[in-house]
Design a protein around this motif. Sequence first.
Motif, PDB file in Angstrom:
ATOM      1  N   HIS A 105       0.837  -1.200   0.000  1.00 49.55           N
ATOM      2  CA  HIS A 105       0.000   0.000   0.000  1.00 49.55           C
ATOM      3  C   HIS A 105       0.874   1.254   0.000  1.00 49.55           C
ATOM      4  O   HIS A 105       0.553   2.256  -0.671  1.00 49.55           O
ATOM      5  N   MET A 106       1.999   1.201   0.727  1.00 46.14           N
ATOM      6  CA  MET A 106       2.943   2.325   0.719  1.00 46.14           C
ATOM      7  C   MET A 106       3.495   2.552  -0.689  1.00 46.14           C
ATOM      8  O   MET A 106       3.674   3.691  -1.128  1.00 46.14           O
ATOM      9  N   ARG A 107       3.766   1.448  -1.365  1.00 45.75           N
ATOM     10  CA  ARG A 107       4.284   1.585  -2.735  1.00 45.75           C
ATOM     11  C   ARG A 107       3.254   2.254  -3.631  1.00 45.75           C
ATOM     12  O   ARG A 107       3.579   3.128  -4.446  1.00 45.75           O
ATOM     13  N   SER A 108       1.988   1.864  -3.492  1.00 49.86           N
ATOM     14  CA  SER A 108       0.917   2.478  -4.289  1.00 49.86           C
ATOM     15  C   SER A 108       0.796   3.965  -3.979  1.00 49.86           C
ATOM     16  O   SER A 108       0.641   4.789  -4.884  1.00 49.86           O
ATOM     17  N   LEU A 109       0.879   4.311  -2.675  1.00 51.76           N
ATOM     18  CA  LEU A 109       0.779   5.730  -2.290  1.00 51.76           C
ATOM     19  C   LEU A 109       1.969   6.521  -2.813  1.00 51.76           C
ATOM     20  O   LEU A 109       1.822   7.679  -3.253  1.00 51.76           O
ATOM     21  N   SER A 110       3.170   5.901  -2.756  1.00 54.50           N
ATOM     22  CA  SER A 110       4.377   6.628  -3.172  1.00 54.50           C
ATOM     23  C   SER A 110       4.352   6.969  -4.658  1.00 54.50           C
ATOM     24  O   SER A 110       4.932   7.976  -5.083  1.00 54.50           O
ATOM     25  N   GLU A 111       3.711   6.144  -5.457  1.00 50.25           N
ATOM     26  CA  GLU A 111       3.635   6.434  -6.888  1.00 50.25           C
ATOM     27  C   GLU A 111       2.755   7.657  -7.165  1.00 50.25           C
ATOM     28  O   GLU A 111       2.926   8.345  -8.175  1.00 50.25           O
ATOM     29  N   ARG A 112       1.803   7.935  -6.256  1.00 48.49           N
ATOM     30  CA  ARG A 112       0.944   9.110  -6.415  1.00 48.49           C
ATOM     31  C   ARG A 112       1.680  10.401  -6.065  1.00 48.49           C
ATOM     32  O   ARG A 112       1.333  11.476  -6.557  1.00 48.49           O
ATOM     33  N   ILE A 113       2.654  10.302  -5.166  1.00 48.64           N
ATOM     34  CA  ILE A 113       3.369  11.517  -4.719  1.00 48.64           C
ATOM     35  C   ILE A 113       4.847  11.418  -5.075  1.00 48.64           C
ATOM     36  O   ILE A 113       5.722  11.914  -4.361  1.00 48.64           O
ATOM     37  N   LEU A 114       5.156  10.722  -6.173  1.00 43.04           N
ATOM     38  CA  LEU A 114       6.546  10.453  -6.536  1.00 43.04           C
ATOM     39  C   LEU A 114       7.339  11.729  -6.778  1.00 43.04           C
ATOM     40  O   LEU A 114       8.508  11.829  -6.390  1.00 43.04           O
ATOM     41  N   LYS A 115       6.715  12.715  -7.390  1.00 43.49           N
ATOM     42  CA  LYS A 115       7.458  13.940  -7.709  1.00 43.49           C
ATOM     43  C   LYS A 115       7.848  14.710  -6.454  1.00 43.49           C
ATOM     44  O   LYS A 115       8.969  15.221  -6.358  1.00 43.49           O
ATOM     45  N   SER A 116       6.935  14.823  -5.497  1.00 38.06           N
ATOM     46  CA  SER A 116       7.235  15.605  -4.291  1.00 38.06           C
ATOM     47  C   SER A 116       8.010  14.797  -3.248  1.00 38.06           C
ATOM     48  O   SER A 116       8.734  15.360  -2.436  1.00 38.06           O
ATOM     49  N   TYR A 142      10.048   8.088  -1.050  1.00 38.09           N
ATOM     50  CA  TYR A 142       9.015   7.203  -0.494  1.00 38.09           C
ATOM     51  C   TYR A 142       8.902   5.892  -1.278  1.00 38.09           C
ATOM     52  O   TYR A 142       8.653   4.830  -0.697  1.00 38.09           O
ATOM     53  N   LEU A 143       9.061   5.959  -2.600  1.00 39.83           N
ATOM     54  CA  LEU A 143       8.984   4.733  -3.398  1.00 39.83           C
ATOM     55  C   LEU A 143      10.117   3.787  -3.019  1.00 39.83           C
ATOM     56  O   LEU A 143       9.914   2.575  -2.854  1.00 39.83           O
ATOM     57  N   LYS A 144      11.319   4.339  -2.879  1.00 39.74           N
ATOM     58  CA  LYS A 144      12.461   3.494  -2.513  1.00 39.74           C
ATOM     59  C   LYS A 144      12.269   2.876  -1.131  1.00 39.74           C
ATOM     60  O   LYS A 144      12.596   1.700  -0.909  1.00 39.74           O
ATOM     61  N   GLU A 145      11.729   3.668  -0.211  1.00 38.57           N
ATOM     62  CA  GLU A 145      11.507   3.137   1.136  1.00 38.57           C
ATOM     63  C   GLU A 145      10.511   1.982   1.110  1.00 38.57           C
ATOM     64  O   GLU A 145      10.719   0.935   1.752  1.00 38.57           O
ATOM     65  N   SER A 146       9.423   2.136   0.363  1.00 33.92           N
ATOM     66  CA  SER A 146       8.412   1.071   0.307  1.00 33.92           C
ATOM     67  C   SER A 146       8.997  -0.190  -0.324  1.00 33.92           C
ATOM     68  O   SER A 146       8.691  -1.310   0.097  1.00 33.92           O
ATOM     69  N   LEU A 147       9.855  -0.019  -1.339  1.00 37.87           N
ATOM     70  CA  LEU A 147      10.483  -1.183  -1.969  1.00 37.87           C
ATOM     71  C   LEU A 147      11.443  -1.884  -1.014  1.00 37.87           C
ATOM     72  O   LEU A 147      11.524  -3.117  -0.981  1.00 37.87           O
ATOM     73  N   LEU A 148      12.182  -1.114  -0.235  1.00 38.62           N
ATOM     74  CA  LEU A 148      13.101  -1.718   0.741  1.00 38.62           C
ATOM     75  C   LEU A 148      12.342  -2.465   1.828  1.00 38.62           C
ATOM     76  O   LEU A 148      12.756  -3.547   2.272  1.00 38.62           O
ATOM     77  N   LEU A 149      11.233  -1.895   2.278  1.00 39.15           N
ATOM     78  CA  LEU A 149      10.426  -2.596   3.284  1.00 39.15           C
ATOM     79  C   LEU A 149       9.847  -3.881   2.703  1.00 39.15           C
ATOM     80  O   LEU A 149       9.749  -4.905   3.395  1.00 39.15           O
ATOM     81  N   THR A 150       9.457  -3.845   1.429  1.00 39.24           N
ATOM     82  CA  THR A 150       8.985  -5.062   0.771  1.00 39.24           C
ATOM     83  C   THR A 150      10.101  -6.094   0.675  1.00 39.24           C
ATOM     84  O   THR A 150       9.884  -7.290   0.906  1.00 39.24           O
ATOM     85  N   ALA A 151      11.310  -5.648   0.384  1.00 33.88           N
ATOM     86  CA  ALA A 151      12.450  -6.563   0.299  1.00 33.88           C
ATOM     87  C   ALA A 151      12.710  -7.244   1.640  1.00 33.88           C
ATOM     88  O   ALA A 151      13.054  -8.430   1.691  1.00 33.88           O
ATOM     89  N   ARG A 152      12.550  -6.499   2.740  1.00 33.92           N
ATOM     90  CA  ARG A 152      12.743  -7.102   4.068  1.00 33.92           C
ATOM     91  C   ARG A 152      11.742  -8.228   4.300  1.00 33.92           C
ATOM     92  O   ARG A 152      12.079  -9.273   4.855  1.00 33.92           O
ATOM     93  N   VAL A 153      10.494  -8.007   3.883  1.00 34.25           N
ATOM     94  CA  VAL A 153       9.486  -9.067   4.043  1.00 34.25           C
ATOM     95  C   VAL A 153       9.856 -10.285   3.206  1.00 34.25           C
ATOM     96  O   VAL A 153       9.731 -11.426   3.654  1.00 34.25           O
ATOM     97  N   TYR A 154      10.331 -10.039   1.974  1.00 33.18           N
ATOM     98  CA  TYR A 154      10.741 -11.156   1.121  1.00 33.18           C
ATOM     99  C   TYR A 154      11.854 -11.968   1.797  1.00 33.18           C
ATOM    100  O   TYR A 154      11.819 -13.202   1.796  1.00 33.18           O
ATOM    101  N   ALA A 155      12.842 -11.282   2.349  1.00 32.77           N
ATOM    102  CA  ALA A 155      13.944 -11.984   3.015  1.00 32.77           C
ATOM    103  C   ALA A 155      13.444 -12.739   4.233  1.00 32.77           C
ATOM    104  O   ALA A 155      13.862 -13.861   4.518  1.00 32.77           O
TER     105      ALA A 155
END
Length: 583
Positions: A101-112, A116-129
Amino acid sequence: MSVNYISNKNRTLFGVVVSTIILIFASQCSPTDSSSKSLDTLKQAIGDREYYLDRKLNQIDSVRKELQSSTEAVEQFDACRTLYHMYYDLQIDTALEYAEHMRSLSERILKSHPAYLKESLLLTARVYAYTGMYKECAELLEEHFFKKELSEDLKRLYFVAQMELYKGLADQAISERELKAYENIIEASRDSLMAIIPKNSVWYLIHLSNKIKVEGDYNQAMEILYKAYHQLTTEDRDMAHVAFYMSDLYRLKGNVEKERQYLVISSITDVKHAVKEYVSLWKLAEILYNEGNIEVAYKFIEISLQDAIYSGAYRWTQYIIKIMPSIYASYNAKILQQKNTISSAFFVIVCLLGCSVFLSIYIVRQYRKLDRAKGQLSRMNDDLMEMNEELNALSDKLHLTNTELETTNNQLRFVNSELVSTNILKETYLSKFIDLCSDYIDKLDEYRGSLKRLLKGGKLDKIEKELQSTKYIENEHKVFLANFDETFLNLYPNFVSEFNGLFAEEDQQKIKQNELLTTELRVFALIRLGITDSYKIAKFLRCSITTIYTYRSKMKNKSNYPHSFEERIKEYRKHKQWGASTL
């Protein structure tokens, strides 16, 4: 009847016997663990774990309400971040949902807010690991973060995710070369992490201690951890990590008592923070089992398995399942021993009561003799007849009691035999289940390796062909069904013949030479196992739900009992008509 007539000698003998029985029970119930106070504290915390869980869930509900009431994407992202961290060691599946959900939100506010997109991806990577999805984690880290500029906060997340990834891979490594390569990456990630976190923080001390531990200087590593330990209490979440690493150092030094002490502290902290993903409690259970504290070890390992399943920590579930059978077997043996002790004590008590009755009768008889000597000699025959009747009644009661005891002993022997058979059956099919899981993991890894080789060779067309082909899945499904047929027929060898007994001869199932079960038989084998939902059956057999409905309807209508067909299949075990042993 007055007890004043009991002689001092008899009273002393009775007291000695009773004291002996009390000592026997006391020896059975006395604690053997020298650190009983700390264990008592842990038991009390475990007794209150529902309270701690409710407290955490209330905190989660409060943040969730903030998320629902917010209309700003940034505020929603911050709330999702908080919920992610709260669910990370509680329910990992839910944590992944908030990361997405964070990743979806970050794509809406990517310019500002590009970070946030990178943070959501890193948190997703932690879950994968965390969940063992190492390939997906590695691809995500390499695709989005390899050789890219990151802020310090994102660097911390990146190196933490990378450490968790390669720790998981190191646990699965089967060659020394792979293990050494993974350890080098872990060390490099730890060094990079230590370079950007505050040097007075608890986690800096933890990483520094682990680095020195790898070098073999356990005493210096322990001194560093003590600095962090004295900054914390069990009300701090990091105490669980610090105490666990201290216990591991004492394990390496061979000090089991200290290892147990800090595992207890780590477990108390985990319970107070409603953590469901942990290692300390089930490692403590293993130590207690080795020390002979079977009952507490049994309780702790059960709670550990429940929490691992609740949190989705399947990597720990594998370790827990490995040590559970030995603890369960010892616990069952102890229960049987206690039952035997109680039976023996009951027999001794019955004997003592019999002796007391005989002794009382003897005293009354002597008293009456003295009384008759004063003028009641004429009633002696009547009194003797009455006494004989009482003795006969008592003899009948004793005979009945002996018969009941013999029956009870036979029942206990039967129960013991059933428990032994059950344990053997459980161990056999648990081993088969573990072997099957291991085979599928190896096959998946082999398949992953073949795709990786094709990718390195640049054969993208073959990779696409492999991914579009269902041949591999179909072959594995056939192997899975063969394993299912074999295991099910081992449990219920008379299933096919009893199933056919519900039909006329011309409608009975014909088994081909190379088959164990037909598709129709598998449908009703699953119903026999308690899986009645047609959707689940269709998913299991990889066919349409319409096909399942058709099979069920057709077989029911063709049977001799169309109105109670499936109920008869479900009830066969209750009446032991399939010929399998009842678990």
